[in-house]
Design an enzyme around this catalytic site. Sequence first.
Site, PDB file in Angstrom:
ATOM      1  CD  GLU A  57     -35.408  11.440  23.720  1.00 57.14           C
ATOM      2  OE1 GLU A  57     -35.426  12.045  22.628  1.00 57.14           O
ATOM      3  OE2 GLU A  57     -35.065  10.236  23.828  1.00 57.14           O
ATOM      4  CG  HIS A 126     -43.756  12.246  15.958  1.00 54.62           C
ATOM      5  ND1 HIS A 126     -43.850  10.930  15.548  1.00 54.62           N
ATOM      6  CD2 HIS A 126     -42.431  12.515  16.084  1.00 54.62           C
ATOM      7  CE1 HIS A 126     -42.630  10.429  15.415  1.00 54.62           C
ATOM      8  NE2 HIS A 126     -41.753  11.377  15.737  1.00 54.62           N
TER       9      HIS A 126
END
Length: 325
Positions: A57, A126
């Site tokens: 990322e 998450h």
Amino acid sequence: MLYREALNLALDEMMEKDETVVVLGEDVGFYGGNYRVTEGLYAKYGERRVIDTPIAENSIVGTAIGMALGGLRPVAEIMTANFAMLAMDQIVNSMSKLRYMSGGKLLLPMVVRMPQGVVKQLASQHSQSLESMFACVPGIRVFTASDCITAYHGLKTAIMLDDPVIFLEHTLLYFEKFEFSKDSFYNPFKARVLKEGKDLTIFSYLKMVHDVMKVVTQIENTLNISVEVIDVGPLNPLDLETLTNSVKKTKRFVIVEENPKHGGFGANILSAVLEETFYNLDAPPLRIAGEDTPIPYNRKLELLAIPTPEKIYSKIVKWGKENGL
């Protein structure tokens, strides 16, 4: 139209219109995106404009920054806001600062879009809502998309800007259907009045907007009042004018947010609105937010940790009765 289809259409139209618009991220190419948002774009525009990246990322955002400085308009997808924590160095120290530190000589026309929020049993790592982290960083704009109109028009506007944008979506909305029209007027820098009322204002954004709308008629009938519902929309810059005008009219307001209450973005909305409307209020404001706990995996515990339509209804009714409604 499905929410994901509205995002896809926005990307497709912008890529067709402007060859400098490129998309990059994990599985955005051949696979079509984890939530099918980039479906069909790889076949139409090829691998030079729809770029599959490694699971890295910080490198995804860093690469997008370099692309933007080099004259492209990149749209970087982070699979989920939870993973954006790995890119925070690039977001906070480069993406948000370069245009300012160059005295405006460097343009940074880039978008980092990502879903966030509690899904269904994806557990703590998450299921986070991290808008407060992004919205507190000067130099980046933060948009939220709560339906097809805000997704389509908001993303197109974000891509056209010469400033960096964090574009927040909600994972549970991707496969939801909403009314859609290309001709709908939407200014992503303004909050939207979804329902007009005169006795109480409810502020919300992303998925919580829909949870509020599910029970607003029930709230009105129980308390015999008229409720105004506002989708806050942009978190940075916040459209304080629309928010305060509503509160000055209704003299009461409630904020509904999914993120944990401690440090949640609703606290910023509350303080900003309160500074402008304190002497207009007939009741103390109410915040309905997630619990200050990591999101549990167990479904029953997960629902206890976040606002639900039933909680929104019961808390507002209780608060209303205690405050003269």
